[in-house]
Motif scaffolding. Structure first.
Motif, PDB file in Angstrom:
ATOM      1  N   LEU A   1      45.797  34.421  49.106  1.00  0.00           N
ATOM      2  CA  LEU A   1      44.595  35.248  49.071  1.00  0.00           C
ATOM      3  C   LEU A   1      43.329  34.402  48.945  1.00  0.00           C
ATOM      4  N   ALA A   2      43.391  33.355  48.123  1.00  0.00           N
ATOM      5  CA  ALA A   2      42.243  32.463  47.989  1.00  0.00           C
ATOM      6  C   ALA A   2      41.928  31.786  49.319  1.00  0.00           C
ATOM      7  N   LYS A   3      42.963  31.401  50.032  1.00  0.00           N
ATOM      8  CA  LYS A   3      42.775  30.785  51.344  1.00  0.00           C
ATOM      9  C   LYS A   3      42.192  31.792  52.330  1.00  0.00           C
ATOM     10  N   ARG A   4      42.702  33.010  52.302  1.00  0.00           N
ATOM     11  CA  ARG A   4      42.239  34.054  53.222  1.00  0.00           C
ATOM     12  C   ARG A   4      40.748  34.330  53.039  1.00  0.00           C
ATOM     13  N   TYR A   5      40.299  34.330  51.785  1.00  0.00           N
ATOM     14  CA  TYR A   5      38.913  34.682  51.511  1.00  0.00           C
ATOM     15  C   TYR A   5      38.006  33.462  51.296  1.00  0.00           C
ATOM     16  N   GLY A   6      38.505  32.299  51.664  1.00  0.00           N
ATOM     17  CA  GLY A   6      37.673  31.095  51.647  1.00  0.00           C
ATOM     18  C   GLY A   6      37.203  30.681  50.266  1.00  0.00           C
TER      19      GLY A   6
ATOM     20  N   PRO B   1      34.607  30.216  38.811  1.00  0.00           N
ATOM     21  CA  PRO B   1      35.161  31.464  39.332  1.00  0.00           C
ATOM     22  C   PRO B   1      34.435  31.921  40.589  1.00  0.00           C
ATOM     23  N   THR B   2      35.149  32.618  41.463  1.00  0.00           N
ATOM     24  CA  THR B   2      34.552  33.285  42.618  1.00  0.00           C
ATOM     25  C   THR B   2      34.858  34.775  42.495  1.00  0.00           C
TER      26      THR B   2
ATOM     27  N   PHE C   1      35.288  50.116  40.454  1.00  0.00           N
ATOM     28  CA  PHE C   1      36.192  49.229  41.187  1.00  0.00           C
ATOM     29  C   PHE C   1      37.613  49.300  40.649  1.00  0.00           C
ATOM     30  N   VAL C   2      38.550  48.895  41.492  1.00  0.00           N
ATOM     31  CA  VAL C   2      39.880  48.510  41.028  1.00  0.00           C
ATOM     32  C   VAL C   2      39.791  47.011  40.788  1.00  0.00           C
ATOM     33  N   ASN C   3      39.971  46.588  39.558  1.00  0.00           N
ATOM     34  CA  ASN C   3      39.699  45.203  39.168  1.00  0.00           C
ATOM     35  C   ASN C   3      40.983  44.370  39.130  1.00  0.00           C
ATOM     36  N   MET C   4      40.888  43.137  39.646  1.00  0.00           N
ATOM     37  CA  MET C   4      42.032  42.233  39.624  1.00  0.00           C
ATOM     38  C   MET C   4      41.598  40.837  39.220  1.00  0.00           C
ATOM     39  N   LYS C   5      42.417  40.196  38.389  1.00  0.00           N
ATOM     40  CA  LYS C   5      42.270  38.763  38.098  1.00  0.00           C
ATOM     41  C   LYS C   5      43.367  38.048  38.880  1.00  0.00           C
ATOM     42  N   ILE C   6      42.978  37.091  39.717  1.00  0.00           N
ATOM     43  CA  ILE C   6      43.959  36.412  40.552  1.00  0.00           C
ATOM     44  C   ILE C   6      43.856  34.903  40.359  1.00  0.00           C
TER      45      ILE C   6
ATOM     46  N   VAL D   1      37.700  41.268  42.695  1.00  0.00           N
ATOM     47  CA  VAL D   1      38.646  40.205  42.375  1.00  0.00           C
ATOM     48  C   VAL D   1      37.925  39.049  41.694  1.00  0.00           C
ATOM     49  N   ASP D   2      38.432  38.679  40.548  1.00  0.00           N
ATOM     50  CA  ASP D   2      37.987  37.460  39.860  1.00  0.00           C
ATOM     51  C   ASP D   2      39.005  36.375  40.191  1.00  0.00           C
ATOM     52  N   PHE D   3      38.645  35.470  41.117  1.00  0.00           N
ATOM     53  CA  PHE D   3      39.505  34.330  41.427  1.00  0.00           C
ATOM     54  C   PHE D   3      39.235  33.236  40.398  1.00  0.00           C
ATOM     55  N   TYR D   4      40.275  32.811  39.700  1.00  0.00           N
ATOM     56  CA  TYR D   4      40.129  31.836  38.627  1.00  0.00           C
ATOM     57  C   TYR D   4      41.250  30.799  38.711  1.00  0.00           C
ATOM     58  N   THR D   5      41.153  29.747  37.890  1.00  0.00           N
ATOM     59  CA  THR D   5      42.256  28.805  37.689  1.00  0.00           C
ATOM     60  C   THR D   5      42.432  28.607  36.195  1.00  0.00           C
ATOM     61  N   GLN D   6      43.577  28.103  35.790  1.00  0.00           N
ATOM     62  CA  GLN D   6      43.878  27.944  34.369  1.00  0.00           C
ATOM     63  C   GLN D   6      43.118  26.791  33.727  1.00  0.00           C
TER      64      GLN D   6
END
Length: 392
Positions: free
Chosen positions: A95-100, A105-106, A80-85, A49-54
């Motif tokens: 999800l961002a809260k769940r994974y701290g 990017p994280t 991997f199964v890849n996701m941008k979130i 997972v690529d956690f990003y913001t705009q």
């Protein structure tokens, strides 16, 4: 008939190119989180997972310059199964809260069977480092959780400490790097060992540490063991911001003359002694014994840091324009548009501040553009402004 065959051939090439264009780089799955977990379980893969913001510049940089690379795509798509979130929209908030996740990017690698994080990294990374990040997620002994837990238990063998240092360096946790490097040296590793030197060169910054002092004290020993170019480059990189007195006490290494110029120029700029600064900058430009391309890179930072204030005297702005002109004309990096944007933007600003300029220059230069963007900037149009924090 031949013409028809030629047309069909061209169309097939275009379609093939378009398909290749779509297929290279990381292919991100666009389903829900549950669907991604089901897909990953069925394929026996981890979820990346690529956690990003705009509004995140480094996030956009990774998307435009790293994720699109074929060798990055080959590895990540295979493993991997890849996701941008988007961490601020939709189910990404929870999800961002769940994974701290609190910086962007994280990168999170999740076991879909239980939803646990097996590896985590962050920040803008060069392509090779980002590839190493993905490879580490597949090796239990290189995963972030394992490294953190083992270090907390006091593990201190050489290979483990090197792995721990490399991981923390990739996420810019410099205190952890320093602590582990101290332990590495205490385990009888020598600074002249090639693997230890590589860590020191890349991660232990500044001159106020015992390792740099050891290097200075035993300069000839290090040169004999590692080579003069390698040792001199480390001294050169670490002595740009020390005092002239400290610099004069150091061995004669390649780049010392340029650093002496830079130390004096920075001091004069801070003291707003612009006439003396100008004289020294021009003397440095004329000195053919120094590396002019290195000087150009450093001069960019000096100029950028001194002209941004609205209180900067117009006379100094004019001199800064001449320095940026020198940089734009002489830089070997012809692929860097910022060099020319900085020159043009400051030149435009200087024109607007010059009395009587409106009588000489076109109205289009003296005023903001009538249509479209009002600021001359290299900021990407698809990068949102970072939201202001709400006062508590």
């Amino acid at each position: 008939m031949k013409r028809l065959i030629l047309i069909l051939f061209v169309v097939s090439i275009v379609n093939s190119f378009a398909q290749t264009k779509l297929d290279y780089g990381i292919q991100f799955y666009h389903g829900t989180w549950k669907e991604a977990c089901d897909k990953a379980k069925a394929e026996n893969k981890l979820i990346f997972v690529d956690f990003y913001t705009q509004w995140c510049g480094p996030c956009l940089n990774m998307a435009e310059n790293v994720f699109i690379l074929p060798f990055i795509g080959d590895f990540y798509n295979t493993n991997f199964v890849n996701m941008k979130i988007d961490a601020e929209n939709g189910e990404g908030v929870e999800l961002a809260k769940r994974y701290g996740v609190n910086s962007y990017p994280t990168y999170v690698f999740v076991d879909p069977k239980n939803g646990d994080v097996v590896h985590q990294s962050k920040s803008r990374q060069e392509a090779e480092q980002f590839l190493a990040t993905g490879k580490s997620a597949l090796v239990p002994e290189l995963r972030s959780g394992y490294l953190i837990e083992e270090f907390a238990k006091g593990r201190d063998d050489r290979e483990f400490l090197k792995n721990y240092i490399h991981y923390n360096a990739s996420i810019y946790e410099r205190e952890n790097v320093q602590k582990a490097f101290d332990m590495l040296i205490k385990k009888e590793a020598k600074l002249t060992d090639s693997d230890v030197w590589d860590i020191f060169k890349a991660n232990i910054r500044g001159t106020d540490n015992p390792y740099f002092q050891e290097l200075v004290k035993n300069y000839d020993v290090f040169v004999k063991a590692l080579g003069k170019e390698v040792v001199d480059n480390k001294l050169y990189m670490e002595t740009r911001n020390i005092s002239l007195e400290e610099l004069n006490r150091l061995p004669e290494f390649k780049g010392k003359s340029l650093n002496k110029y830079l130390v004096q120029i920075n001091a004069l700029v801070r003291d707003k002694k612009y006439d003396e600064t100008d004289a020294l900058i021009r003397a440095t430009m004329a000195d053919t014994s120094i590396n002019q391309q290195d000087f150009i890179e450093q001069l960019r930072f000096i100029v950028r840091g001194s002209y941004w204030s609205p209180e900067t005297p117009v006379e100094w702005l004019g001199r800064c324009v001449s320095y940026l002109q020198y940089i734009a004309y002489n830089s070997d990096d012809r692929q860097d548009p910022y060099i020319h944007q900085e020159y043009a933007a400051l030149l435009e600003r200087l024109i607007r501040l010059t009395p009587g300029a409106e009588k000489v220059f076109p109205k289009s230069i003296m005023e903001k553009p009538e249509f479209g963007a009002k600021e001359y900037s290299m900021r990407p149009k698809n990068l949102a402004q970072k939201p202001m924090r709400k006062k508590k």
